[in-house]
Write a protein that holds these residues in place. Structure first.
Motif, PDB file in Angstrom:
ATOM      1  N   SER C  19       0.795  -1.191  -0.104  1.00 35.65           N
ATOM      2  CA  SER C  19      -0.099  -0.151   0.158  1.00 35.65           C
ATOM      3  C   SER C  19       0.824   1.201  -0.023  1.00 35.65           C
ATOM      4  CB  SER C  19      -0.921   0.203   1.173  1.00 35.65           C
ATOM      5  OG  SER C  19      -0.091   0.209   2.606  1.00 35.65           O
ATOM      6  N   GLU C  21       0.759   3.844   1.347  1.00 35.88           N
ATOM      7  CA  GLU C  21       0.619   4.228   2.605  1.00 35.88           C
ATOM      8  C   GLU C  21       1.754   4.009   3.478  1.00 35.88           C
ATOM      9  OE1 GLU C  21      -1.952   6.329   2.502  1.00 35.88           O
ATOM     10  OE2 GLU C  21      -3.001   5.610   1.018  1.00 35.88           O
ATOM     11  N   GLU C  22       2.069   2.809   3.132  1.00 40.34           N
ATOM     12  CA  GLU C  22       2.865   2.032   4.042  1.00 40.34           C
ATOM     13  C   GLU C  22       4.114   2.834   4.138  1.00 40.34           C
ATOM     14  OE1 GLU C  22       3.700  -1.986   3.841  1.00 40.34           O
ATOM     15  OE2 GLU C  22       4.437  -1.833   6.225  1.00 40.34           O
ATOM     16  N   ARG C  26       8.946   1.462   7.931  1.00 38.23           N
ATOM     17  CA  ARG C  26       8.156   0.604   8.745  1.00 38.23           C
ATOM     18  C   ARG C  26       8.499  -0.729   8.167  1.00 38.23           C
ATOM     19  NH1 ARG C  26       2.715  -0.973  11.346  1.00 38.23           N
ATOM     20  NH2 ARG C  26       2.394  -2.706   9.968  1.00 38.23           N
ATOM     21  N   ARG C  27       8.441  -0.983   6.978  1.00 37.49           N
ATOM     22  CA  ARG C  27       8.752  -1.986   6.270  1.00 37.49           C
ATOM     23  C   ARG C  27      10.211  -2.653   6.183  1.00 37.49           C
ATOM     24  NH1 ARG C  27       6.974  -5.871   3.255  1.00 37.49           N
ATOM     25  NH2 ARG C  27       4.923  -4.869   4.163  1.00 37.49           N
ATOM     26  N   TYR C  64       6.165   2.464  15.275  1.00 35.29           N
ATOM     27  CA  TYR C  64       5.384   1.877  14.327  1.00 35.29           C
ATOM     28  C   TYR C  64       4.672   0.817  14.927  1.00 35.29           C
ATOM     29  CZ  TYR C  64       7.112   4.899  10.433  1.00 35.29           C
ATOM     30  OH  TYR C  64       7.461   5.859   9.607  1.00 35.29           O
ATOM     31  N   SER C  74       2.988  -8.871  13.979  1.00 31.36           N
ATOM     32  CA  SER C  74       2.915  -8.470  12.461  1.00 31.36           C
ATOM     33  C   SER C  74       3.801  -9.362  11.571  1.00 31.36           C
ATOM     34  CB  SER C  74       3.287  -6.950  12.392  1.00 31.36           C
ATOM     35  OG  SER C  74       2.409  -6.125  13.186  1.00 31.36           O
ATOM     36  N   GLU C  78       2.233 -11.037   8.427  1.00 34.38           N
ATOM     37  CA  GLU C  78       2.760 -11.000   7.031  1.00 34.38           C
ATOM     38  C   GLU C  78       3.299 -12.194   6.470  1.00 34.38           C
ATOM     39  OE1 GLU C  78       4.634  -7.608   5.596  1.00 34.38           O
ATOM     40  OE2 GLU C  78       6.290  -8.613   5.110  1.00 34.38           O
TER      41      GLU C  78
END
Lengths: 220, 220, 220, 220
Positions: C19, C21-22, C26-27, C64, C74, C78
């Motif tokens: 997205s 957005e991410e 954070r990734r 985050y 998370s 994922e």
DNA sequence: GATGAATGAGGCTTCATTCAT
DNA sequence: CATGAATGAAGCCTCATTCAT
């Protein structure tokens, strides 16, 4: 934290029984906590400081207390217990209500003279702590103190010794408040209070204020 | 934080002039700080909370205030300024010293009724703050308040209105202390104080305590 | 983590939509967490390591993710999402149930070849984490995977492609288990699996095991 | 952790000889460690928990084991020893390779039924442990188990009992993996496995999967 | 052998402060 | 002015390990 020795009445040593059970180091930690707490306040009081001040290892604090809150709650409880026991002893002793109130004031000033830090904790930190604490036993103990003093006031009113038109609870709060801020002023240095004669003067002043107020005219 | 409206005397609005310069958001932050500060105390008050409460971005707080200490110092200053201005206005107005003291008590209770959090900040946070703050202007402002009240007492003594044998500073501290703890008791719920008539009663009680004390017997 | 490219069928890229957005960092944190987590396991995985591995400041992790548990949850989510999406894509694609199961096995081995650490996390850490995690979404996701495979088995049974007397859920668990421990053996070095031809052999072995078992005799 | 009692073959009690030397409390600690370890995993397993669970004093754990790693290594070793002894006993007993593999499956399910925690430790903790452990005897013991099963497979291939084109090691890993995840599913509740008949069904399912696979069509 | 108090390093988490946009 | 991502020092708490009794 001795009893008052002021020529009028000497309240008994109100220390909580140092139960043979209590480990020496636990007590050391508690005492250290009082000092650090008084000096830095709730949030400024670091466990590391307490441990160092007590001369024990960091981890030992957690051997005896679940966490910081419980430690400080214990400090509160202990200090209040001392004070409340003193009040109770005074209230159960001989003398009129007026004399009892006066004794309470003298006791507080005496304790302050001996260990100001204890008084700081006792008076300055109440109701100034996070809600966690306020919700705990501390709040109740505080209310107990107020209630005890209010009881004395009530008795004085019955016996015609004290003004009958005063609300006992408000009166108790007012008296303790006057006591507190006067000592605070002493702590902060606004008022002299360290020397022996200063302490005597402080006592007289507060007692005078509490019993007779400031006005020269009788109420009516 | 309006002036008192109590049928006797109505102190002027003592708000610091909202200089046309002052940005709206700066004010919002300051107000938010008062609330958060009052609710959580100095250390419990996080910048993030203030920003959120004020509805502004995180960083904006640092646009208007150098750091946390300066922000809270400003809160203190503002609150004390309001209170001090009120005292000063009262002291400079007409009436005897007794009446002035009574007005101060009434003003405090009125403000409390309107914005308890402001009172909490004003009264409860003074002695708890780290030394940085205490060394700053706050301490002086606090002392200013005591000095102002002491001044009133002194005048009353000169004019024969108040007991001449009382130490003015101790008297001032006692009065403010009685005020503080009574309001604290109200805040904590020990005493009713939220409703209109409760507030009126509180005023009378504190004034009575401060002026006449608890004893029925005249001192002598 | 590419799709398999094995001459039979190539499952679509099942990555979660990156997205827009991410935030990039954070990734980065998430990826770093996968690696560190895979290497040291749940408890051995220190936030400091993750931050360092991701090349970001310590505190950013907490910007985050609420805390360590949420971060690792998370990671789990994922990884499982990727795997589950692949299974789903395979299940919805053309081919018999047998072929679907074979594709799943091949996909897993392919992913393992590409990023062994992801597989380690995916396979080795499930059900080996504190209860907090197990209670969370992870457990459900795990069950989802089993359920999906069980669904394929069930369809195969309806279509006469797979043994009708097998419990679909147990069969699914067995297949995934055989897959897991085979890859584990590869990870641990018990079995060769790094080179291209080793991977191909592994696929064939596992598929053979899952579809035909070890016995030479037809069940009777 | 008794041998299986399942009507077909009953493997001998493979417990390590409870050497008359071994103190009772050492054994208690070891047993407690199994439970706690199984429940909380390596890092979640605190010495304090083990001591409490064993009903012995904190320090006693360190009397019998050099440190945490050695304790858990002992747990591993003991559990694996039991399992390996069982496999060995089965392998050395009469019967075809197919029957041996079936017996191993049945044994595992039986042990699981009796003491799930032992199985959890046995199966779930292998790959999760810090490298220290993995480098130690545990890894070797794990490989020993795989090797033993692989040996059975090899013999079966020689004797024409099992598929000759399977890699024995991969086959062993697959079988143990299928076993593991099926039991995990039972532990987690995905599959019924607690009641007697459920256990019997599980055994049949896993044996069927391992020997015949899922396909209805003969390979080729 | 057995006990549990004592130690302290290590890791998680918070939060004041800075900075690029 | 305004925003909020990014930083990292500081403090709480846990828990393996030691040691005196």
């Amino acid at each position: 934290m001795p009893g008052a020795r002021n020529g009028k009445r000497s309240p008994p040593r109100p220390e909580p029984a140092p139960s043979a059970e209590e480990p020496e180091k636990r007590r050391a930690i508690l005492h250290a906590a009082v000092r650090v707490f008084a000096e830095k306040g709730y949030h400024g009081c670091r466990i590391a400081d307490v441990a160092k001040q007590a001369g024990v290892a960091y981890g030992l604090v957690y051997h005896y207390f679940r966490n910081k809150d419980e430690l400080l709650e214990s400090v509160f409880a202990e200090q209040w217990t001392i004070f409340i026991n003193a009040i109770r002893a005074i209230a159960e002793g001989p003398g009129s209500a007026s004399e009892h109130l006066a004794s309470i004031c003298r006791f507080a000033v005496d304790v302050y003279k001996t260990s100001p830090s204890a008084v700081r904790v006792l008076l300055l930190e109440v109701a100034r702590t996070p809600n966690v604490l306020r919700a705990g036993s501390t709040a109740q103990t505080f209310q107990t103190a107020v209630a005890l003093v209010a009881g004395i006031v009530r008795r004085g009113q019955r016996e015609g010794d004290l003004r009958g038109d005063a609300d006992p609870t408000v009166a108790a709060a007012s008296l303790l408040g006057a006591l507190e801020l006067t000592l605070t002023a002493a702590v902060v240095g606004l008022v002299e209070g360290a020397r022996e004669e200063d302490a005597e003067r402080l006592k007289a002043e507060v007692v005078g204020f509490a019993l007779h107020g400031l006005s020269v005219r009788p109420r009516g």
